[in-house]
Design a protein around this motif. Structure first.
Motif, mmCIF file in Angstrom:
data_model
loop_
_atom_site.group_PDB
_atom_site.id
_atom_site.type_symbol
_atom_site.label_atom_id
_atom_site.label_comp_id
_atom_site.label_asym_id
_atom_site.label_seq_id
_atom_site.Cartn_x
_atom_site.Cartn_y
_atom_site.Cartn_z
ATOM 1 N N MET A 275 0.831 -1.196 0.000
ATOM 2 C CA MET A 275 0.000 0.000 0.000
ATOM 3 C C MET A 275 0.867 1.248 0.000
ATOM 4 O O MET A 275 0.543 2.243 -0.631
ATOM 5 C CB MET A 275 -0.919 0.015 1.230
ATOM 6 N N LYS A 276 1.987 1.165 0.732
ATOM 7 C CA LYS A 276 2.875 2.331 0.772
ATOM 8 C C LYS A 276 3.373 2.639 -0.635
ATOM 9 O O LYS A 276 3.360 3.802 -1.083
ATOM 10 C CB LYS A 276 4.055 2.010 1.696
ATOM 11 N N PHE A 293 8.418 -0.777 -5.569
ATOM 12 C CA PHE A 293 7.848 -1.966 -6.200
ATOM 13 C C PHE A 293 8.951 -2.926 -6.647
ATOM 14 O O PHE A 293 8.777 -4.142 -6.626
ATOM 15 C CB PHE A 293 6.968 -1.586 -7.404
ATOM 16 N N GLY A 294 10.081 -2.366 -7.058
ATOM 17 C CA GLY A 294 11.202 -3.212 -7.461
ATOM 18 C C GLY A 294 11.657 -4.092 -6.320
ATOM 19 O O GLY A 294 11.852 -5.313 -6.470
ATOM 20 N N TYR A 300 8.533 -10.754 -3.276
ATOM 21 C CA TYR A 300 7.276 -11.473 -3.508
ATOM 22 C C TYR A 300 7.035 -11.600 -5.002
ATOM 23 O O TYR A 300 6.236 -10.887 -5.586
ATOM 24 C CB TYR A 300 6.098 -10.714 -2.897
ATOM 25 N N PRO A 301 7.765 -12.504 -5.653
ATOM 26 C CA PRO A 301 7.656 -12.550 -7.112
ATOM 27 C C PRO A 301 6.317 -12.998 -7.647
ATOM 28 O O PRO A 301 6.018 -12.800 -8.802
ATOM 29 C CB PRO A 301 8.763 -13.513 -7.528
ATOM 30 N N LYS A 302 5.459 -13.567 -6.811
ATOM 31 C CA LYS A 302 4.262 -14.145 -7.403
ATOM 32 C C LYS A 302 3.034 -13.267 -7.238
ATOM 33 O O LYS A 302 1.969 -13.585 -7.722
ATOM 34 C CB LYS A 302 3.947 -15.506 -6.727
ATOM 35 N N ASP A 303 3.192 -12.125 -6.563
ATOM 36 C CA ASP A 303 2.014 -11.318 -6.275
ATOM 37 C C ASP A 303 1.561 -10.576 -7.521
ATOM 38 O O ASP A 303 2.311 -9.819 -8.117
ATOM 39 C CB ASP A 303 2.336 -10.329 -5.146
ATOM 40 N N ARG A 304 0.318 -10.762 -7.874
ATOM 41 C CA ARG A 304 -0.195 -10.220 -9.132
ATOM 42 C C ARG A 304 -0.252 -8.713 -9.093
ATOM 43 O O ARG A 304 0.099 -8.041 -10.066
ATOM 44 C CB ARG A 304 -1.589 -10.831 -9.352
ATOM 45 N N ILE A 306 1.570 -6.702 -7.267
ATOM 46 C CA ILE A 306 2.915 -6.122 -7.309
ATOM 47 C C ILE A 306 3.432 -6.137 -8.732
ATOM 48 O O ILE A 306 3.972 -5.141 -9.232
ATOM 49 C CB ILE A 306 3.859 -6.870 -6.353
ATOM 50 N N ASP A 307 3.251 -7.250 -9.401
ATOM 51 C CA ASP A 307 3.687 -7.343 -10.790
ATOM 52 C C ASP A 307 3.071 -6.239 -11.626
ATOM 53 O O ASP A 307 3.755 -5.535 -12.371
ATOM 54 C CB ASP A 307 3.240 -8.682 -11.389
ATOM 55 N N ARG A 308 1.747 -6.116 -11.485
ATOM 56 C CA ARG A 308 1.032 -5.161 -12.332
ATOM 57 C C ARG A 308 1.488 -3.735 -12.061
ATOM 58 O O ARG A 308 1.759 -2.978 -12.990
ATOM 59 C CB ARG A 308 -0.465 -5.309 -12.071
#
Lengths: 605, 309
Positions: A275-276, A293-294, A300-304, A306-308
């Motif tokens: 959220m931050k 985000f990087g 957490y490579p699998k979080d959708r 975060i990816d987006r």
């Protein structure tokens, strides 16, 4: 004719050996990279031989013709006789070949040799610059960049132990990086899908609102919030869409906060930083959001989500900044250095631009350039200083004129027939590590500061066609170093960019007329050969061959003088006629050509 | 006899064509020295055309002997006619044409030949001493400029390689003799031309001085013409016309060099023993060459004749 050709070839070889001798034993060689001395000397000998070539060929032709006309058994009693006409055909062919050969030497061989020699002269300084840059980046822990510079230095001087040591150092550091933490390896930035980009940039507020509502309905609170924020930005102030979007946004935010309250501990550790980072994105802190985000993407490579949102943040990032490790990706070795020009804006003020090095990014057709050490000075119409900036790295892209808004189009002037204009991105960031953004160093004049207009900026659009920038990269101070095609394209625009039309047009006139002049001179050579032909009954004594060097020296001096007078004539014509001097000089050359033909065929005993 | 007349005609033609050519080249040169990048050509020079025409005439007359001897090689006839032609034309040249041309040129020389150096134009890049000047504005009243200097060799060590110029004086002499550095860079005068021009400049001054000191002094100066004329003796040196021409040319350059040495201060002494004055040196050369010529005429058939006729 065989004797003419044979004597020419033999004599040319002798002169080449002589010039090689001079270079190898009598000329001072500048500082070069080791192991390149021999190649340099050979190229320099060839270059000097090429500059002597016209006088060599002409004198060999003259002497050759004196033999050839020796074979004539019957005297010629009238001018314009058929025998002379017959001779003339062969002579014309020989003159055309000779002229073609000399022109190719002048237009192709000499520039290539000169360029190669210049590269060899610059190589030591370029090499030390690359080594310095490599070491600097190594100390700043940008190992990839350091490695690229070291590789570039290796290309210049493969046997260098210094370079090998640097490369080893970099490779060790890579390994060390990999060892310490597998997770610390840079993550691939996900690409934002094309239709998403279209939606972000082109959708109407209503469409965005629809999307937001759809997301809200499927309980995708974060996307709902994001799309409604976009809808607010796209909507007209005070419109119904804006109000609806604002309402939806606050609803979505509330839902998001609710999740924060009722959740299990696993989700919570992810939730807060996510959220931050998202808040940073929405607040406009693109840089912060990008790096945040990087970092999250690594953990957490699998979080959708975060990816987006990492993809969205990097997309926004690349719109405003470029990554300065893109520089080595262009395949290093700058293709042009010391580019300078000025360009006028419609309001009369002008920019003076100086770029120390440019590198074309591969596979972009020249549409993307990386620039090193860019300085821009801006002056008023009357030449008073307004502002200047300096930035160590900039990226230049070809911006289509169609994509510009009205205000920008007005600011850069009437460029209707232009496809794209150069735009410089002045701020750069590190792709992986969060470091300071590298931005330009501005200086403003006191008047501008007093008026409160001293605002730094991060883009500069140059009011000129992009093709002109590519052309300016090839412009050199010495017009003889440019190709004829570039010279032609450049000739109308010279003064617009700070280059003198007179000097470039003079060079163009000279180089265009050169082939015609050579043909005329070689035909005159036949005339001279006739006048001084060996009379039948006299044998040629070998000691008489010493005349060739004398003749060549005499011709060399005469050709130089002729060249000088031709330049004087060209400048006078240019200052009176402007561009019209070019057709006039061609006409003059053709008249000389006709004169030489008449002179030859009118020979008689 | 006909050959003598035709030689005279050729001599006249050389003088006329030479003067016109010299004048044309000089006018082109003056024009070019006033070209400034980007500015339309407005001024007309105030140099006196007549003066330069006469100077060119004098120079052509002095060099005419070269072409005339070449003419006798290409159109041979009896030796006596050749000698007569050269004698008449050389006397005409050195005793009549050159003195009168020089005298006339001095009279017509523009008194006020002051060169007002021109200001360089703004908004052009000019390469000078390892860097590039760009003037954003030039102020003719104070001869100062605004702009930047791009320091290509990083001599000044500035971070961006640029030195700002503000109210800096402009060096107007840097482009001399031209008006714009850009033009000057492309016009490197060839070495041969430079030497010839400086030689003739020197010889002109000496000739004028000789003229002021009376007829005898002039005769001593004109001994140079005698030496040139005697080059006729080299006419039959080789069996090939081309070589004969080159020999004449070499002889001409040789005499020019010896005389130039005198003009730049040599006093004609070999091994510091005795001095040979200028006129005596020329007479000795003339005698030597004439002897060579006489010998060859007596003992060798003219190789320049076309035997097929």
């Amino acid at each position: 004719m065989k004797r003419v050709v044979a004597s020419t070839i033999i004599y040319s070889l002798c002169v080449f050996i002589f010039s090689a001798f001079l270079v190898f034993f009598k000329t001072e060689i500048p500082e070069l990279l080791p192991n390149s001395e021999f190649a340099y000397k050979i190229k320099l000998s060839l270059l000097q031989f090429c500059s002597l070539l016209p006088s060599v060929i002409i004198s060999a032709f003259i002497i050759g013709y004196t033999f050839m006309f020796n074979t004539l058994d019957k005297p010629i009693f009238v001018r314009f006789s058929p025998t002379m006409m017959k001779f003339f055909k062969r002579i014309l062919v020989a003159a055309l070949f000779g002229s073609a050969f000399l022109t190719i030497t002048y237009e192709v061989a000499m520039p290539l040799l000169q360029q190669s020699i210049n590269h060899m002269k610059e190589a030591p300084s370029l090499y030390s610059q690359y080594i310095k840059s490599s070491e600097r980046y190594f100390n700043e822990k940008s190992y990839i960049v350091s490695y690229q510079y070291a590789k570039a230095a290796e290309k210049l001087y493969p046997a260098s132990s210094e370079v090998a040591a640097l490369i080893d150092k970099c490779e060790v550091s890579f390994d060390r990086l990999l060892e310490t933490s597998v997770d610390d390896v840079a993550v691939d930035i996900p690409a934002l899908p094309q239709d998403e980009i279209l939606v972000m940039n082109n959708a109407t507020s209503y469409q965005l609102l629809q999307k937001a509502q759809d997301c809200f309905a499927s309980e995708n609170w974060i996307d709902a919030h994001y799309y409604s924020m976009l809808a607010i930005a796209a909507a007209e102030t005070g419109s119904a869409n804006e109000l609806d979007a604002k309402f939806l946004a606050s609803e979505a935010w509330n839902k998001l906060e609710e999740i924060g309250v009722y959740q299990d501990p696993e989700v919570e550790t992810l939730y807060k930083p996510k959220m931050k980072a998202y808040e940073m994105l929405v607040d406009g802190d693109i840089v912060g959001a990008y790096y945040a985000f990087g970092d999250l993407a690594k953990e957490y490579p699998k979080d959708r989500d975060i990816d987006r949102y990492y993809a969205i943040a990097s997309y926004e990032m690349q719109q405003n900044y470029f990554f300065f490790d893109e520089l080595p990706e262009s395949g290093m070795l700058e293709d042009d250095s010391n580019v300078y020009f000025y360009v006028t804006r419609p309001n009369g003020s002008f920019y003076v631009v100086y770029i120390k090095g440019t590198a074309t990014v591969q596979d972009t057709g020249g549409m993307v350039q990386l620039l090193r050490d860019v300085s821009v000075y801006q002056y008023t119409r009357n030449g008073n200083f307004i502002m200047s900036f300096y930035v160590p790295y900039a990226k230049m892209v070809a911006l289509p004129v169609d994509s510009l808004d009205e205000k920008t189009k007005e600011a850069i002037g009437n460029l209707d027939s232009v496809d794209s204009v150069p735009m410089m991105m002045l701020e750069s960031a590190d792709r992986v590590q969060k470091k300071e953004i590298c931005s330009p160093d501005f200086t403003f004049s006191p008047e501008v500061v007093a008026a409160g207009k001293d605002n730094p900026f991060s883009f500069l659009i140059l009011p000129m066609p992009y093709e002109d920038f590519l052309l300016l990269k090839n412009v050199s101070n010495n017009p003889d170093e440019m190709t004829l095609a570039d010279l032609f394209l450049f000739i109308r625009k010279t003064a617009n960019y700070g280059y003198s039309k007179e000097t470039y047009l003079q060079a163009l006139c000279y180089r265009i007329c050169l082939p015609i002049m050579y043909v005329a001179i070689l035909i005159l050579a036949a005339g001279i050969g006739w006048n001084y032909r060996l009379l039948p009954g006299s044998r040629f004594r070998l000691t008489w061959a010493f005349i060739l060097p004398f003749l060549s020296i005499l011709l060399y001096a005469m050709l130089n003088m002729l060249n000088y007078i031709q330049k004087l004539l060209n400048y006078s014509m240019i200052s009176l006629l402007g561009l019209g001097a070019l057709p006039l000089s061609i006409v003059i050359s053709i008249c000389l050509f006709i004169f030489s033909i008449l002179t030859f065929v009118s020979r008689k005993s | 006899m006909r050959s003598v007349v035709s030689s005279l005609v050729v001599f006249l033609a050389i003088c006329i064509v030479g003067s016109l050519l010299g004048l044309a080249i000089f006018m082109l040169y003056t024009h070019t020295t006033m070209v400034v990048a980007g500015e339309r050509f407005t001024e007309s020079s105030d140099v006196s055309i007549l003066s330069w025409l006469l100077y060119s005439c004098a120079i052509s007359a002095s060099a005419s002997v070269l072409f005339l001897i070449n003419y006798t090689i290409r159109h041979p006839s009896k030796p006596i006619y050749h000698i007569l032609s050269i004698l008449i034309t050389s006397s005409l040249a050195w005793l009549v044409i050159i003195p009168s041309c020089l005298y006339g040129a001095e009279q017509f020389l523009a008194k006020d030949s002051q060169n007002n150096p021109k200001m360089p134009s703004a908004r052009y890049f000019r390469l000078d001493s390892g860097g590039v000047y760009f003037y954003s504005a030039v102020y003719p009243d104070t001869v100062t400029s605004e702009g930047i200097y791009i320091d290509l060799n990083n001599d000044f060590g500035s971070k961006d390689g640029i030195v700002k110029i503000s109210n800096a004086p402009i060096n107007l002499e840097v482009a001399e003799p031209f008006s714009d550095l850009l033009i000057k860079e492309t016009m490197q005068i060839p070495m041969a031309m430079e030497k010839l021009l400086s030689f003739y400049h020197l010889i002109g001054k000496i000739a004028l001085r000789a003229m002021d000191h009376g007829f005898l002094k002039w005769l001593m100066f004109a001994s140079m013409g005698l030496a040139f004329g005697s080059l006729l003796g080299l006419r039959r040196l080789f069996r090939w016309r081309m070589l004969n021409c080159i020999a004449i040319l070499v002889g001409f350059s040789g005499i020019l060099t010896v005389d130039a040495l005198y003009f730049s201060g040599w006093n004609g002494s070999f091994f510091g023993n005795f001095e040979i004055p200028f006129w005596l040196m020329n007479c000795i050369i003339a005698m030597l060459l004439s002897c060579v010529g006489i010998l060859f005429t007596l003992f060798r058939k003219d190789p320049n004749l076309e035997t097929e006729q």
